[in-house]
Motif scaffolding. Structure first.
Motif, PDB file in Angstrom:
ATOM      1  N   ILE A  40       0.837  -1.205   0.000  1.00 49.65           N
ATOM      2  CA  ILE A  40       0.000   0.000   0.000  1.00 49.65           C
ATOM      3  C   ILE A  40       0.872   1.254   0.000  1.00 49.65           C
ATOM      4  O   ILE A  40       0.605   2.208  -0.728  1.00 49.65           O
ATOM      5  CB  ILE A  40      -0.971  -0.018   1.200  1.00 49.65           C
ATOM      6  N   GLU A  41       1.923   1.229   0.805  1.00 50.07           N
ATOM      7  CA  GLU A  41       2.828   2.390   0.856  1.00 50.07           C
ATOM      8  C   GLU A  41       3.465   2.634  -0.506  1.00 50.07           C
ATOM      9  O   GLU A  41       3.525   3.762  -0.986  1.00 50.07           O
ATOM     10  CB  GLU A  41       3.911   2.180   1.911  1.00 50.07           C
ATOM     11  N   PHE A  42       3.935   1.555  -1.152  1.00 49.51           N
ATOM     12  CA  PHE A  42       4.535   1.718  -2.479  1.00 49.51           C
ATOM     13  C   PHE A  42       3.517   2.264  -3.467  1.00 49.51           C
ATOM     14  O   PHE A  42       3.799   3.196  -4.217  1.00 49.51           O
ATOM     15  CB  PHE A  42       5.105   0.395  -3.005  1.00 49.51           C
ATOM     16  N   VAL A  43       2.331   1.693  -3.473  1.00 53.90           N
ATOM     17  CA  VAL A  43       1.293   2.116  -4.418  1.00 53.90           C
ATOM     18  C   VAL A  43       0.970   3.595  -4.221  1.00 53.90           C
ATOM     19  O   VAL A  43       0.863   4.349  -5.185  1.00 53.90           O
ATOM     20  CB  VAL A  43       0.032   1.231  -4.283  1.00 53.90           C
ATOM     21  N   ARG A  69       5.118   1.904 -13.380  1.00 57.97           N
ATOM     22  CA  ARG A  69       3.836   1.259 -13.701  1.00 57.97           C
ATOM     23  C   ARG A  69       3.961  -0.263 -13.680  1.00 57.97           C
ATOM     24  O   ARG A  69       3.064  -0.959 -13.188  1.00 57.97           O
ATOM     25  CB  ARG A  69       3.341   1.727 -15.071  1.00 57.97           C
ATOM     26  N   ASN A  70       5.059  -0.792 -14.231  1.00 56.56           N
ATOM     27  CA  ASN A  70       5.262  -2.249 -14.226  1.00 56.56           C
ATOM     28  C   ASN A  70       5.322  -2.790 -12.807  1.00 56.56           C
ATOM     29  O   ASN A  70       4.758  -3.848 -12.509  1.00 56.56           O
ATOM     30  CB  ASN A  70       6.528  -2.630 -14.995  1.00 56.56           C
ATOM     31  N   ASN A  71       6.001  -2.071 -11.919  1.00 58.72           N
ATOM     32  CA  ASN A  71       6.065  -2.504 -10.524  1.00 58.72           C
ATOM     33  C   ASN A  71       4.692  -2.435  -9.869  1.00 58.72           C
ATOM     34  O   ASN A  71       4.334  -3.304  -9.079  1.00 58.72           O
ATOM     35  CB  ASN A  71       7.083  -1.673  -9.742  1.00 58.72           C
ATOM     36  N   LEU A  72       3.918  -1.418 -10.199  1.00 58.46           N
ATOM     37  CA  LEU A  72       2.553  -1.331  -9.678  1.00 58.46           C
ATOM     38  C   LEU A  72       1.733  -2.542 -10.115  1.00 58.46           C
ATOM     39  O   LEU A  72       0.998  -3.131  -9.317  1.00 58.46           O
ATOM     40  CB  LEU A  72       1.866  -0.045 -10.153  1.00 58.46           C
ATOM     41  N   LEU A  73       1.856  -2.919 -11.381  1.00 55.92           N
ATOM     42  CA  LEU A  73       1.115  -4.074 -11.887  1.00 55.92           C
ATOM     43  C   LEU A  73       1.561  -5.375 -11.218  1.00 55.92           C
ATOM     44  O   LEU A  73       0.740  -6.232 -10.889  1.00 55.92           O
ATOM     45  CB  LEU A  73       1.261  -4.183 -13.406  1.00 55.92           C
ATOM     46  N   LYS A  74       2.862  -5.532 -10.994  1.00 57.30           N
ATOM     47  CA  LYS A  74       3.374  -6.739 -10.342  1.00 57.30           C
ATOM     48  C   LYS A  74       2.854  -6.847  -8.915  1.00 57.30           C
ATOM     49  O   LYS A  74       2.453  -7.919  -8.465  1.00 57.30           O
ATOM     50  CB  LYS A  74       4.908  -6.727 -10.329  1.00 57.30           C
ATOM     51  N   ILE A  75       2.879  -5.728  -8.209  1.00 57.02           N
ATOM     52  CA  ILE A  75       2.406  -5.739  -6.825  1.00 57.02           C
ATOM     53  C   ILE A  75       0.916  -6.027  -6.792  1.00 57.02           C
ATOM     54  O   ILE A  75       0.439  -6.803  -5.964  1.00 57.02           O
ATOM     55  CB  ILE A  75       2.761  -4.417  -6.117  1.00 57.02           C
ATOM     56  N   ARG A  76       0.164  -5.427  -7.684  1.00 63.75           N
ATOM     57  CA  ARG A  76      -1.271  -5.685  -7.745  1.00 63.75           C
ATOM     58  C   ARG A  76      -1.533  -7.172  -7.984  1.00 63.75           C
ATOM     59  O   ARG A  76      -2.358  -7.786  -7.313  1.00 63.75           O
ATOM     60  CB  ARG A  76      -1.921  -4.858  -8.850  1.00 63.75           C
ATOM     61  N   SER A  77      -0.810  -7.762  -8.933  1.00 65.67           N
ATOM     62  CA  SER A  77      -0.976  -9.193  -9.221  1.00 65.67           C
ATOM     63  C   SER A  77      -0.641 -10.041  -8.002  1.00 65.67           C
ATOM     64  O   SER A  77      -1.341 -11.010  -7.694  1.00 65.67           O
ATOM     65  CB  SER A  77      -0.080  -9.608 -10.388  1.00 65.67           C
ATOM     66  N   SER A  78       0.409  -9.667  -7.316  1.00 64.92           N
ATOM     67  CA  SER A  78       0.820 -10.399  -6.127  1.00 64.92           C
ATOM     68  C   SER A  78      -0.246 -10.316  -5.043  1.00 64.92           C
ATOM     69  O   SER A  78      -0.579 -11.318  -4.403  1.00 64.92           O
ATOM     70  CB  SER A  78       2.145  -9.833  -5.602  1.00 64.92           C
ATOM     71  N   LEU A  79      -0.808  -9.136  -4.847  1.00 69.86           N
ATOM     72  CA  LEU A  79      -1.852  -8.968  -3.833  1.00 69.86           C
ATOM     73  C   LEU A  79      -3.102  -9.762  -4.201  1.00 69.86           C
ATOM     74  O   LEU A  79      -3.726 -10.374  -3.335  1.00 69.86           O
ATOM     75  CB  LEU A  79      -2.193  -7.488  -3.655  1.00 69.86           C
ATOM     76  N   VAL A  80      -3.473  -9.761  -5.472  1.00 67.99           N
ATOM     77  CA  VAL A  80      -4.650 -10.509  -5.922  1.00 67.99           C
ATOM     78  C   VAL A  80      -4.425 -12.007  -5.683  1.00 67.99           C
ATOM     79  O   VAL A  80      -5.312 -12.702  -5.184  1.00 67.99           O
ATOM     80  CB  VAL A  80      -4.961 -10.215  -7.403  1.00 67.99           C
TER      81      VAL A  80
END
Length: 85
Positions: A40-43, A69-80
């Motif tokens: 969340i902090e990174f996002v 943006r790529n890191n945001l997508l990776k983190i989102r995928s990881s959280l999902v």
């Protein structure tokens, strides 16, 4: 209006914050700790930097924006994945 040097210092500091947040997320992920807070902090920080870049308040290269943006997508995928599992 800020000088070019002040602008560079500002962008550098903001990118350092984004990198620290990303590093914290990766560290917690490697230790199998809950990485939700770090994610969340990174996002939040990354989104703020990208928003400022889109409003042309700070200048980022296309590569810098793409990497964030790529890191945001990776983190989102990881959280999902973690929420599903």
């Amino acid at each position: 209006m800020s000088s070019p040097v002040e602008e560079i210092v500002s962008v550098t500091e903001q990118l350092k914050e984004v990198q620290r947040a990303l590093d914290l997320f990766k560290e917690k992920q490697q230790k199998r700790e809950s990485a939700s807070d770090a994610a969340i902090e990174f996002v939040e920080k990354a989104s703020l930097v990208l928003d400022r870049a889109e409003r042309k308040e700070i200048l980022l290269t296309d590569d810098q924006k793409r990497r964030i943006r790529n890191n945001l997508l990776k983190i989102r995928s990881s959280l999902v994945r973690n929420m599903e599992g």
